[in-house]
Scaffold this active site. Sequence first.
Site, short mmCIF file in Angstrom:
data_model
loop_
_atom_site.label_atom_id
_atom_site.label_comp_id
_atom_site.label_asym_id
_atom_site.label_seq_id
_atom_site.Cartn_x
_atom_site.Cartn_y
_atom_site.Cartn_z
N GLU A 73 39.81 41.52 40.12
CA GLU A 73 38.70 41.03 39.24
C GLU A 73 38.23 39.59 40.04
O GLU A 73 37.19 39.44 39.79
CB GLU A 73 39.14 40.70 37.91
CG GLU A 73 39.27 42.08 37.18
CD GLU A 73 40.50 42.82 37.18
OE1 GLU A 73 40.52 44.06 36.88
OE2 GLU A 73 41.36 42.28 38.11
N HIS A 142 44.41 45.82 26.81
CA HIS A 142 43.28 46.49 26.56
C HIS A 142 42.42 46.19 25.36
O HIS A 142 41.45 47.01 25.10
CB HIS A 142 43.65 47.98 26.87
CG HIS A 142 44.07 48.40 28.12
ND1 HIS A 142 45.24 48.06 28.69
CD2 HIS A 142 43.29 49.35 28.93
CE1 HIS A 142 45.32 48.73 30.15
NE2 HIS A 142 44.38 49.24 29.96
#
Length: 341
Positions: A73, A142
């Site tokens: 990321e 998540h």
Amino acid sequence: MNAPVQTTSSTTGVQTLTIAKAINLGLRRSLESSPKVLLMGEDIGALGGVFRVTDGLQKDFGGDRVVDTPLAESGIVGTAIGLALRGYRPVCEIQFDGFIFPAFDQITTQLAKMHYRSKGRLNLPVVIRVPYGGGIGAVEHHSESPEALFAHTAGLRVVSPSSPAEAFTMIQQAIASPDPVLFFEPKGRYWEKGPVDLDAPLGAPHPGLDTAKVLRPGTDVTLVAYGPTVQTALKAAEVAGAEGTSIEVVDLRALSPLDTATVAASVKKTGRCVVVHEAPVLYGTGAEVAARIAEDCFYHLHAPVLRVGGFHAPYPVAKIEHDYLPGLDRVLDAVDRSLAF
């Protein structure tokens, strides 16, 4: 970079779409409108993303404009910053909300500050798409609601659509913006459907990215929400209405900048305000809304501004997620407490 594949969307008129599909078509329109727009993210190409939001885009626009990235990321956002400095408009996908933290440094110390540090000479038109919130029974990392961390950082726009129509318009407005935009997508609502006018212009009657919207008028209580909790707020207003209570629902749409004027106008009419979000109540967006309303509407308030949100704890395991997320009963309880004050 190779020349873009020329493609024209054949989808027009008013269509019933999911939020995921509306974002897909909004991305497609932006890719068609400018060769400088490109998408970057993990598995967004051939797979179409884990939620299939980018399904079919790599096939139509090529691997140079819909780029499958490594699982990194910080590298995704860092590369996007460099591309933006060279005139591109990159749209990054963070696969899940909890994965954004490795890129936190790039977002808050570089992306947010470069325009200011350069005295306005440099623009970074980068969009970071973040599926966020609960409601899908996911495992650890998540399901998160980190939006307040970025709304607190000067230099970033932070927005969240609540319906397919908003998603279609707002993703295109975000990509067209000269500012960096954190685009938080309520993944628990991805598959909810609604009408989308695919021919409507991005300007009027659509509000800008920094404008809140009154979705349902009312006279007794103002209910403020954004993203995944807007539908909960509308359902609460429907239930309360059947019992004789008139609730006005305001969709913030943007967390930064915050449209206090629209909320204040509503509260001055109703005299009461309840703010709902999935993120923890402590230091959340609701705290900022409550403080602003206390400052701007003090002499109009009949009760303190109340907040309904997640608890000050990590998102729980899937089996008890429904106890953590602010549901209909908790929202209606807050409305009752406000009216009883």
